[in-house]
Design a protein around this motif. Structure first.
Motif, PDB file in Angstrom:
ATOM      1  N   ASP A  98     -69.039  60.993  26.865  1.00 43.50           N
ATOM      2  CA  ASP A  98     -68.524  59.650  27.105  1.00 43.50           C
ATOM      3  C   ASP A  98     -67.670  59.181  25.939  1.00 43.50           C
ATOM      4  OD1 ASP A  98     -69.786  59.615  29.536  1.00 43.50           O
ATOM      5  OD2 ASP A  98     -71.435  58.304  28.903  1.00 43.50           O
ATOM      6  N   ALA A  99     -68.196  59.318  24.737  1.00 43.62           N
ATOM      7  CA  ALA A  99     -67.455  58.873  23.549  1.00 43.62           C
ATOM      8  C   ALA A  99     -66.223  59.751  23.325  1.00 43.62           C
ATOM      9  CB  ALA A  99     -68.351  58.892  22.324  1.00 43.62           C
ATOM     10  N   PHE A 100     -66.353  61.060  23.553  1.00 42.82           N
ATOM     11  CA  PHE A 100     -65.233  61.970  23.307  1.00 42.82           C
ATOM     12  C   PHE A 100     -64.032  61.624  24.174  1.00 42.82           C
ATOM     13  CE2 PHE A 100     -62.998  65.926  24.513  1.00 42.82           C
ATOM     14  CZ  PHE A 100     -62.464  66.254  23.280  1.00 42.82           C
ATOM     15  N   PHE A 101     -64.248  61.475  25.464  1.00 39.91           N
ATOM     16  CA  PHE A 101     -63.107  61.174  26.334  1.00 39.91           C
ATOM     17  C   PHE A 101     -62.619  59.739  26.144  1.00 39.91           C
ATOM     18  CE2 PHE A 101     -64.774  64.982  28.461  1.00 39.91           C
ATOM     19  CZ  PHE A 101     -63.594  65.733  28.478  1.00 39.91           C
ATOM     20  N   ALA A 102     -63.505  58.839  25.696  1.00 38.80           N
ATOM     21  CA  ALA A 102     -63.048  57.497  25.330  1.00 38.80           C
ATOM     22  C   ALA A 102     -62.114  57.567  24.124  1.00 38.80           C
ATOM     23  CB  ALA A 102     -64.240  56.595  25.038  1.00 38.80           C
ATOM     24  N   ILE A 103     -62.404  58.470  23.192  1.00 38.48           N
ATOM     25  CA  ILE A 103     -61.531  58.673  22.026  1.00 38.48           C
ATOM     26  C   ILE A 103     -60.155  59.167  22.466  1.00 38.48           C
ATOM     27  CG2 ILE A 103     -61.173  60.118  19.984  1.00 38.48           C
ATOM     28  CD1 ILE A 103     -64.306  60.043  19.665  1.00 38.48           C
ATOM     29  N   LEU A 104     -60.123  60.156  23.348  1.00 35.93           N
ATOM     30  CA  LEU A 104     -58.841  60.694  23.794  1.00 35.93           C
ATOM     31  C   LEU A 104     -58.031  59.649  24.561  1.00 35.93           C
ATOM     32  CD1 LEU A 104     -59.615  64.356  24.919  1.00 35.93           C
ATOM     33  CD2 LEU A 104     -59.058  63.462  22.653  1.00 35.93           C
ATOM     34  N   ARG A 105     -58.701  58.864  25.402  1.00 36.78           N
ATOM     35  CA  ARG A 105     -57.979  57.822  26.148  1.00 36.78           C
ATOM     36  C   ARG A 105     -57.452  56.744  25.208  1.00 36.78           C
ATOM     37  NH1 ARG A 105     -62.086  59.001  29.900  1.00 36.78           N
ATOM     38  NH2 ARG A 105     -63.441  57.346  29.064  1.00 36.78           N
TER      39      ARG A 105
END
Length: 458
Positions: free
Chosen positions: A407-414
């Motif tokens: 969740d946090a990883f893809f929030a970072i990329l977005r």
């Protein structure tokens, strides 16, 4: 993407830096953007806003006639300024705000002295008329770059320094601008550029193509590629897909346009909305080139791309094109991200999991040269497109994903794609964002994966 199968050292274009000197009527703009990997690249004293390029090209003779109309804004009181342009092209005239300007060419620098000092924070316009026979340059890794002639036209790939070979500009990636291209070629050839096709007219055995790139673009991502292409421009799913395919690749390129929407839809879910008004690709027959390039909105391929290569270049539209590094040493923010997107797409297709891709790369022994190059500063321009930048960059992201959770990883990329859309950012900014979004201290992880030589522990 510019990873080559075989690499050799070569000299690269650079001019010595000279300090600006004071003048009561303003000061000269710096002759460099200050990038340590390419110290002759770019200029200071102004920001470009828009390029309107009018080109006429004869593939038989290789002769190019050009008019570059540039809109810019001064960032200081400017007594003179530089544009980057190879001296294989001859400048015939320069005007600034409609008045004739003095100019001189030296190597890859066009030095322009306007009739009047340009005031700080004021807009101005430059028109350069030029002609000649463009020639590609050799990059430090031995690859061809710029205006690369082919049997039927031009394979125009400009990373990292090729834009100087065909138009004048501020050719460092931190000075993005919008573009309009008007290109005239013989009627049996097609001219393809970035953005949306807005014009195609024929007269007297020649055809003029107009292309409009409405979103800001770094000059190394610009292209005008010419050949006997099959050109298509149509809606496919939610996207305007414009493709140009060399007839020699026609059979292998069946369904090429239709391959784009599934990849873009998936990446849009992961990274946020696709950042451009059109998409597509240019498939040329250029086996001597040896690499593809993520030219903005329309990647350039020397042959029909595999599924992994297509995914790689389309991922660059977010990472590299929309969000562009501040310095060339941060190229992992392009190539590591696009390589990780390849891994994600293969996992989505069920051909290989992301973990399997990571494990395969990690299996290199600790004494392998692969582990000796720090990812976030590969050491020089000759190393920009070597494996550690791509694979170790992707592994850094997978290590980050493991430390933060999905969740946090893809929030970072977005957030990275959203907060820096159409701009520039560096490694320090990515680390700060990752720590802010995840709420974790990630210093040790990034230190091991980005900055230290040696094989990081899992």
């Amino acid at each position: 993407m510019k990873r080559l199968l075989a690499l050799t050292a070569a000299a690269f274009l650079a001019l010595p830096l000279t300090p600006a000197t004071a003048s009561p009527a303003g000061t000269p703009g710096a002759p460099s953007a200050g990038d340590p990997y390419f110290p002759g690249q770019g200029n200071g004293g102004y920001d470009t806003r828009h390029y309107d390029l009018t080109l006429d090209y004869d593939p038989a003779s290789g002769r190019l006639t050009g008019r570059a109309a540039i809109s810019a804004q001064a960032t200081q009181a400017l007594s003179r300024f530089n544009l980057d342009l190879a001296d294989t092209l001859t400048v015939r005239s320069v005007t600034v705000d409609g008045r004739p300007a003095s100019f001189a060419q030296s190597g890859s620098e066009l030095v322009v002295t306007p009739a009047r000092t340009l005031h700080d924070r004021r807009g101005f316009s430059v028109v350069v008329r030029y002609d000649g026979t463009p020639a590609h340059v050799l990059d430090p890794d031995g690859s061809m770059d710029g205006w690369i002639r082919t049997a039927d036209g031009v394979y125009n790939a400009n990373e990292p320094q090729g834009a100087i070979t065909w138009y004048p500009g501020n050719h460092h990636m931190t000075d993005k601008a919008t573009y309009r291209f008007t290109v005239t070629v013989p009627a049996d050839r097609v001219a393809v550029a970035n953005g949306d096709l807005v014009r195609r007219t024929s007269k007297g055995g020649r055809t003029t193509y107009g292309w409009n790139a409405r979103e800001p673009m770094a000059s190394y991502l610009a292209t005008v590629s010419i050949g006997t292409f099959d050109l298509t421009d149509r809606r496919v799913g939610r996207y305007r897909v414009t493709t140009a395919v060399d007839p020699q690749a026609r059979g292998d390129a069946t369904g090429f346009a239709e391959r784009h929407p599934p990849v873009l839809d998936y990446f849009s879910e992961l990274f946020g909305r696709y950042p451009y008004s059109s998409t597509g690709g240019i498939v040329d027959h250029a086996p001597e080139v040896g690499y593809a390039l993520e030219t903005q909105t329309r990647p350039l391929y020397p042959r029909v791309p595999s599924e992994s290569l297509l995914a790689h270049e389309l991922a660059h539209q977010w990472f590299g094109d929309s969000v562009t590094p501040t310095l060339w040493r941060d190229i992992w923010l392009n190539e590591g991200f696009a390589t990780y997107a390849e891994w994600l797409w293969a996992d989505k297709l069920g051909t290989r999991t992301v973990q399997a891709a990571f494990d395969e790369a990690y299996a290199r022994p600790a004494d392998d040269e692969f582990w000796q190059t720090p990812t976030a500063d590969p050491g020089g321009p000759e190393n920009l497109f070597h494996d550690p930048v791509y694979d170790r960059g992707a592994m850094t992201l997978h290590a980050l994903r493991g430390a933060t959770g999905d969740d946090a990883f893809f929030a970072i990329l977005r957030a990275w794609a959203r907060e820096h859309r159409y701009g520039n950012a560096d490694t320090a900014a990515f680390i700060a964002l990752a720590e802010r979004v995840s709420g974790k201290d990630l210093g040790a992880l990034f230190d091991a994966w980005l900055f230290k030589p040696g094989k990081p522990a899992q």
